[in-house]
Design a protein around this motif. Sequence first.
Motif, PDB file in Angstrom:
ATOM      1  N   ALA A 126      -0.161 -12.567 -10.753  1.00  0.00           N
ATOM      2  CA  ALA A 126      -0.222 -10.849 -10.788  1.00  0.00           C
ATOM      3  C   ALA A 126      -0.768 -10.606  -9.806  1.00  0.00           C
ATOM      4  O   ALA A 126      -0.358  -9.430  -8.411  1.00  0.00           O
ATOM      5  CB  ALA A 126      -0.190  -9.813 -12.279  1.00  0.00           C
ATOM      6  N   GLN A 127      -1.704 -10.926  -9.290  1.00  0.00           N
ATOM      7  CA  GLN A 127      -3.560 -10.672  -9.057  1.00  0.00           C
ATOM      8  C   GLN A 127      -2.647 -11.393  -7.243  1.00  0.00           C
ATOM      9  O   GLN A 127      -2.775 -10.867  -6.516  1.00  0.00           O
ATOM     10  CB  GLN A 127      -4.830 -11.443  -9.435  1.00  0.00           C
ATOM     11  CG  GLN A 127      -5.323 -10.752 -10.539  1.00  0.00           C
ATOM     12  CD  GLN A 127      -6.537 -10.745 -10.813  1.00  0.00           C
ATOM     13  OE1 GLN A 127      -6.737 -12.219 -10.199  1.00  0.00           O
ATOM     14  NE2 GLN A 127      -6.521 -10.511 -11.575  1.00  0.00           N
ATOM     15  N   VAL A 187      -0.179  -8.997  -5.855  1.00  0.00           N
ATOM     16  CA  VAL A 187      -0.949  -7.407  -5.164  1.00  0.00           C
ATOM     17  C   VAL A 187      -1.274  -8.388  -4.433  1.00  0.00           C
ATOM     18  O   VAL A 187      -1.188  -7.252  -2.822  1.00  0.00           O
ATOM     19  CB  VAL A 187      -1.887  -7.198  -6.381  1.00  0.00           C
ATOM     20  CG1 VAL A 187      -2.962  -6.353  -5.768  1.00  0.00           C
ATOM     21  CG2 VAL A 187      -1.259  -7.050  -7.509  1.00  0.00           C
ATOM     22  N   LEU A 224       1.976  -2.479  -5.208  1.00  0.00           N
ATOM     23  CA  LEU A 224       1.069  -3.309  -6.467  1.00  0.00           C
ATOM     24  C   LEU A 224      -0.838  -2.816  -6.513  1.00  0.00           C
ATOM     25  O   LEU A 224      -0.647  -2.547  -7.672  1.00  0.00           O
ATOM     26  CB  LEU A 224       1.310  -4.632  -6.767  1.00  0.00           C
ATOM     27  CG  LEU A 224       3.143  -5.178  -6.657  1.00  0.00           C
ATOM     28  CD1 LEU A 224       3.309  -6.550  -6.661  1.00  0.00           C
ATOM     29  CD2 LEU A 224       2.425  -4.802  -8.022  1.00  0.00           C
ATOM     30  N   LEU A 282      -1.060  -7.752 -15.621  1.00  0.00           N
ATOM     31  CA  LEU A 282      -1.849  -6.673 -13.710  1.00  0.00           C
ATOM     32  C   LEU A 282      -2.800  -7.116 -13.487  1.00  0.00           C
ATOM     33  O   LEU A 282      -3.299  -8.200 -12.888  1.00  0.00           O
ATOM     34  CB  LEU A 282      -0.207  -5.927 -13.292  1.00  0.00           C
ATOM     35  CG  LEU A 282      -1.302  -5.601 -12.065  1.00  0.00           C
ATOM     36  CD1 LEU A 282      -0.396  -5.876 -10.630  1.00  0.00           C
ATOM     37  CD2 LEU A 282      -1.157  -3.889 -12.146  1.00  0.00           C
ATOM     38  N   LEU A 321       5.665  -0.643 -14.511  1.00  0.00           N
ATOM     39  CA  LEU A 321       5.015  -1.906 -14.301  1.00  0.00           C
ATOM     40  C   LEU A 321       5.261  -2.357 -16.176  1.00  0.00           C
ATOM     41  O   LEU A 321       5.756  -3.092 -17.064  1.00  0.00           O
ATOM     42  CB  LEU A 321       3.587  -1.725 -14.158  1.00  0.00           C
ATOM     43  CG  LEU A 321       2.743  -2.432 -15.300  1.00  0.00           C
ATOM     44  CD1 LEU A 321       3.024  -4.032 -14.621  1.00  0.00           C
ATOM     45  CD2 LEU A 321       1.187  -2.050 -14.249  1.00  0.00           C
ATOM     46  N   GLU A 355       0.510  -4.599 -18.368  1.00  0.00           N
ATOM     47  CA  GLU A 355      -0.871  -4.274 -18.676  1.00  0.00           C
ATOM     48  C   GLU A 355      -1.784  -5.418 -17.611  1.00  0.00           C
ATOM     49  O   GLU A 355      -2.658  -5.189 -17.044  1.00  0.00           O
ATOM     50  CB  GLU A 355      -1.112  -3.275 -17.878  1.00  0.00           C
ATOM     51  CG  GLU A 355      -0.253  -1.690 -18.347  1.00  0.00           C
ATOM     52  CD  GLU A 355       0.987  -1.496 -19.080  1.00  0.00           C
ATOM     53  OE1 GLU A 355       0.863  -2.742 -19.642  1.00  0.00           O
ATOM     54  OE2 GLU A 355       1.058  -0.724 -19.752  1.00  0.00           O
ATOM     55  N   TYR A 363      -2.086  -1.036  -9.722  1.00  0.00           N
ATOM     56  CA  TYR A 363      -3.730  -1.829 -10.196  1.00  0.00           C
ATOM     57  C   TYR A 363      -4.657  -0.910 -10.148  1.00  0.00           C
ATOM     58  O   TYR A 363      -4.958  -0.930 -11.305  1.00  0.00           O
ATOM     59  CB  TYR A 363      -3.824  -2.878  -9.533  1.00  0.00           C
ATOM     60  CG  TYR A 363      -5.107  -3.995  -9.472  1.00  0.00           C
ATOM     61  CD1 TYR A 363      -4.816  -4.843 -10.212  1.00  0.00           C
ATOM     62  CD2 TYR A 363      -5.948  -3.611  -9.567  1.00  0.00           C
ATOM     63  CE1 TYR A 363      -6.077  -5.516 -10.798  1.00  0.00           C
ATOM     64  CE2 TYR A 363      -7.708  -3.989 -10.291  1.00  0.00           C
ATOM     65  CZ  TYR A 363      -7.333  -5.404 -10.570  1.00  0.00           C
ATOM     66  OH  TYR A 363      -8.022  -6.603 -11.119  1.00  0.00           O
ATOM     67  N   VAL A 417       5.453  -6.425 -13.983  1.00  0.00           N
ATOM     68  CA  VAL A 417       4.911  -6.759 -12.760  1.00  0.00           C
ATOM     69  C   VAL A 417       6.130  -6.847 -11.116  1.00  0.00           C
ATOM     70  O   VAL A 417       6.411  -6.626 -10.732  1.00  0.00           O
ATOM     71  CB  VAL A 417       4.233  -7.988 -11.989  1.00  0.00           C
ATOM     72  CG1 VAL A 417       4.124  -8.054 -11.230  1.00  0.00           C
ATOM     73  CG2 VAL A 417       2.894  -7.567 -12.662  1.00  0.00           C
TER      74      VAL A 417
END
Length: 249
Positions: free
Chosen positions: A119-120, A123, A62, A113, A27, A110, A66, A32
């Motif tokens: 990115a969410q 996940v 992920l 993420l 990451l 980061e 996270y 991501v």
Amino acid sequence: MTATPTRRQRLRAELLRDARAAGRRLLAEHGVDGVTMVAVAKEVGIAGPGMYRYFEGRPGLLAAVYDDTLDELIAYLEVAVGRQPDDDHAARLHAATHALFVWCRGHRNEFDLLLGADAQHAVGVAGAARPHFAHRPGSVFVPTFAALWRAGVPFPADSDVAPGLAPELDTYRAVLTQDGPGVAEEVPVGVVHTIMVFWRQVYGLLCMVAYDQLDYAFGNFDAMFDDMMRGLLASLGLEPSPRVRLVEV
């Protein structure tokens, strides 16, 4: 008595720990998109399909990265706040906000993420990640707002909050106490409103920093941060504390 883990259990736990650490490194280095089942499997020396014994596909991987990244951020904020005098609310609020700013500036992948919508979605917890993020930093920031409220600092009255907004703020307050009763449960909606106004400004600056918005004019955003922080403290009737100890950049 607790049973002694078997050799297989120890090896599984070790590989899981190594896989999560590898995902965290990927990451940081590649963003991501670089955190894939194949890439992590290569890092830990197993075949790609073997990763599915440890994670529920890439979303599960992920999600683990996270959680580890958020744990790292919260620990960083807690150290920053812990260096301040217990009775100096301005210093504690300033230090926590500055630490968040410094960490996000130095960890742009980061940040994406933890707070980037795409990115969410990757996940697989787009609906759950935002409350989770709100709750964890809230455990660092909310106690200071609660202490200011108990000390008599004036906050908006609940009746001053727009009727349509008050129920949403109450829902947000519930998120801050989702692990059980806490200081956020005590504070009135007017204080929660102030916390959200505070977060709107901070989040806006963090996005500018993380996504290189307006960097052609504002450089490293230090002056912008200082100006914002003075304004946020002034809105609470506070001034920057001479005792604040900010993290080094």
